[in-house]
Write an enzyme that holds these catalytic residues in place. Structure first.
Site, mmCIF file in Angstrom:
data_model
loop_
_atom_site.group_PDB
_atom_site.id
_atom_site.type_symbol
_atom_site.label_atom_id
_atom_site.label_comp_id
_atom_site.label_asym_id
_atom_site.label_seq_id
_atom_site.Cartn_x
_atom_site.Cartn_y
_atom_site.Cartn_z
ATOM 1 N N ARG A 151 31.608 -81.226 45.600
ATOM 2 C CA ARG A 151 30.801 -82.445 45.780
ATOM 3 C C ARG A 151 31.592 -83.630 45.242
ATOM 4 N NH1 ARG A 151 26.027 -82.429 42.387
ATOM 5 N NH2 ARG A 151 27.190 -84.018 41.276
ATOM 6 N N GLU B 39 33.674 -89.027 40.551
ATOM 7 C CA GLU B 39 34.395 -87.799 40.208
ATOM 8 C C GLU B 39 34.334 -86.821 41.364
ATOM 9 O OE1 GLU B 39 32.932 -84.937 37.449
ATOM 10 O OE2 GLU B 39 30.842 -85.368 37.881
ATOM 11 N N ASN C 220 33.880 -82.784 42.065
ATOM 12 C CA ASN C 220 33.444 -81.545 41.414
ATOM 13 C C ASN C 220 33.846 -80.329 42.235
ATOM 14 O OD1 ASN C 220 31.494 -82.748 39.275
ATOM 15 N ND2 ASN C 220 30.865 -83.729 41.176
ATOM 16 N N SER D 267 25.389 -78.975 42.037
ATOM 17 C CA SER D 267 23.961 -78.705 42.153
ATOM 18 C C SER D 267 23.251 -79.698 43.065
ATOM 19 C CB SER D 267 23.323 -78.703 40.765
ATOM 20 O OG SER D 267 23.634 -79.899 40.115
ATOM 21 N N LYS E 243 39.266 -83.738 35.284
ATOM 22 C CA LYS E 243 39.312 -85.199 35.417
ATOM 23 C C LYS E 243 40.753 -85.700 35.329
ATOM 24 C CE LYS E 243 34.570 -86.186 34.653
ATOM 25 N NZ LYS E 243 33.958 -84.878 34.380
ATOM 26 N N LYS F 131 36.742 -90.759 29.523
ATOM 27 C CA LYS F 131 36.195 -89.432 29.849
ATOM 28 C C LYS F 131 37.060 -88.299 29.316
ATOM 29 C CE LYS F 131 34.279 -90.952 34.282
ATOM 30 N NZ LYS F 131 34.120 -90.593 35.707
ATOM 31 N N GLU G 155 32.473 -81.240 32.113
ATOM 32 C CA GLU G 155 31.570 -81.420 33.237
ATOM 33 C C GLU G 155 30.133 -81.376 32.739
ATOM 34 O OE1 GLU G 155 32.795 -81.998 36.198
ATOM 35 O OE2 GLU G 155 34.805 -81.668 35.426
ATOM 36 N N GLY G 156 29.237 -81.953 33.527
ATOM 37 C CA GLY G 156 27.827 -81.708 33.289
ATOM 38 C C GLY G 156 27.067 -82.819 32.582
ATOM 39 N N ARG H 246 21.306 -89.395 43.811
ATOM 40 C CA ARG H 246 20.634 -89.309 42.512
ATOM 41 C C ARG H 246 20.499 -90.713 41.963
ATOM 42 N NH1 ARG H 246 24.257 -85.711 38.895
ATOM 43 N NH2 ARG H 246 25.667 -86.768 40.332
#
Ligand code: ADP
Ligand code: MG
Length: 480
Positions: free
Chosen positions: A121, A135, A137, A142, A313, A372, A376-377, A456
């Site tokens: 994604r 970013e 992924n 999800s 990253k 950063k 992740e997450g 989102r």
């Protein structure tokens, strides 16, 4: 552009009730904290679709195949990729280092499966009408399940006239301006494709997909929607296990390296990771060993460790270098131009020339940047004026493990976010994610496809200029 409707409080109450009941009836749901297995709640969603530039939406969908291709090539160039990961491992021994060590062990034992499944994604914020990548992924992406559902519920509310109860039949949003993501269908198809290639390009339904899950996962229904689609459309069963259950519940045939479920004897064709992206997913050495067992089994991994590591990253930062990018994607191609246009500046904080520039920018104009780490997450970044103090608290050597990224400044819109019994109205910013599915080895790309999208949204917070993680919600798009 259509701004959100002004409804009476009664009309809004009806709208919210309809949204909630549709959500419960159609699996737009999540478990609350400390849940019982029979008690989900409506997932945090926006009440209305959010305006989104049609041009930017097209740009993001169009560039996905180029990103898929780029990450396939990076994954296949192990000298390049693992050279960087090796170095990074020294600064982040706890996680990147462990993933890399596990890969090295797997290589020593022998990696039997050449095919790799990537369920990707790529995330963007829109500045002006240009997409800018946040970013990329490569593991455990999800909301492909819930994204389809939120598009459907907004369409439903529009079609029954609830967004404009007084119009008598006139829809508030134009039907064709509300796209619905096909991510459930497309991601399940990706898993089915991997099952097909595992079986030597034969359509078989006696091998199964193993989903690796977190214990106590609350976002279960997002995952199960894909599993249910996989069974109903493709006839392929799934099993869900956490890393800590692998040794007990599976066995590997030492001659063939095929992996099976102990309980039923079924052969596992695909291991789909919805866990294993964060340090907390590995409680002990046994969990790391479980990851190793899976990596050395014949099953196709979605993703294998190398593809997962390509999502670091640090790799994203290095790929913004035009010369390096052109090694993977020819610089006279359309793909190259599209990729380049979607980047913002990202600096390393090491001893290179660019790194030195990054270091001085971090102290001179921190308000333009986000810092950063290799994680992740969510919840790991350092923003703006917090950057100098944070860096000073580390030794300069440790800075190499971080990247310094220019802040993207997206437009804000007004929407309402529904969380349990609260309807919260505020300015929001929206992040678009485009899903991609790839299946490849070092010789051939079997699959490279778009697989739907996700919007989102969260409240923009003034002290962090719209960047702070506020109340996140799944959203859908009104194309404008
Ligand atoms: P994670 O791996 O934790 O998801 P991200 O790189 O996606 O890390 O950053 C988390 C959030 O921080 C993003 O969803 C976005 O809201 C914000 N963010 C990250 N990078 C930028 C940026 N360059 N400009 C503005 N906001 C950003
Ligand atoms: Mg993110």
């Amino acid at each position: 552009m259509t701004s959100i409707p002004s409804l009476t409080s009664n009309q809004e109450k009806n709208l919210v009730t309809d949204l909630q009941q549709w959500a419960l009836a159609n699996s737009l749901i999540i478990y609350p904290p400390d849940f019982k297995s029979y008690q989900p709640v409506v997932a945090p969603v926006t009440l209305y679709p959010t305006p989104f530039s049609r041009i930017a939406f097209e740009q993001a969908n169009e560039v996905q195949l180029a990103y898929n291709e780029l990450y396939i090539k990076v994954t296949n160039d192990q000298d390049f990729l693992l050279g960087i990961i090796d170095e990074l491992s020294h600064f982040d021994q706890e996680f990147t280092g462990k993933l890399y060590q596990t890969y090295l062990k797997a290589k020593e034992i022998g990696i039997k499966q050449n095919l790799k499944l990537g369920i990707f994604r790529s995330d963007y914020l829109v500045e002006g009408s240009e997409i800018k990548q946040v970013e990329f992924n490569t593991v455990s992406v999800s909301f492909g399940g819930l994204s389809t559902k939120v598009g459907q519920v907004h369409k439903f509310l529009n079609n029954i006239g609830n967004y404009d109860p007084e119009s008598k039949g006139q829809l508030y949003y134009k039907e064709e301006d509300l796209p619905v993501s096909n991510s459930i269908e497309a991601l399940a198809k990706g898993l089915a494709d991997a099952n097909y290639y595992y079986n030597g390009e034969i359509y078989k339904t006696d091998t199964i997909v193993l989903t690796i899950v977190q214990e106590g996962e609350r976002n279960v229904f997002d995952q199960r929607l894909l599993e249910f689609e996989l069974l109903s459309k493709h006839g392929i069963k799934s099993k869900r296990l956490s890393l800590s259950q692998i040794e007990l519940e599976t066995f590997v045939d030492s001659n063939t390296s095929k992996i099976f479920l102990k309980s039923t004897g079924e052969e596992i064709s695909v291991v789909y990771f919805r866990a294993g992206y964060a340090p907390s997913d590995f409680q002990n050495e046994a969990d790391w060993n479980a990851r190793l067992i899976l990596e050395t089994s014949l099953a196709i991994k979605g993703p294998d460790l190398v593809t997962q590591l390509a999502g670091a990253k640090k790799i994203q930062q290095i790929l913004t270098d035009e010369e390096i990018l052109s090694k993977f994607i020819p610089n006279n191609s359309e793909h190259y131009q599209k990729l380049l246009k979607s980047f913002v500046k990202i600096y390393p904080l090491d001893d290179s020339e660019l790194g030195k520039k990054g270091k001085s920018l971090a102290f001179e104009t921190p308000e333009k940047f986000v810092l950063k780490p290799q994680r992740e997450g969510g919840g790991n970044n350092v923003y703006k004026s917090d950057i100098p103090g944070f860096l000073k608290s580390l030794s300069e050597k440790e800075w190499s493990a971080y990247i310094l990224m220019e802040l993207i400044n997206p437009s804000t819109f007004v929407n309402k976010i529904i969380r349990n019994d609260q309807v919260l109205k505020n300015e929001i910013i929206s992040e678009l994610g485009i899903f991609g599915v790839v299946l490849f080895d070092d010789k051939e790309v079997k699959v490279n496809e778009n697989a739907g999208w996700l919007l989102r949204s969260k409240f923009s917070s003034s002290n962090e200029g719209g960047v702070a993680a506020g109340f996140g919600a799944v959203d859908s798009i009104q194309l404008v």
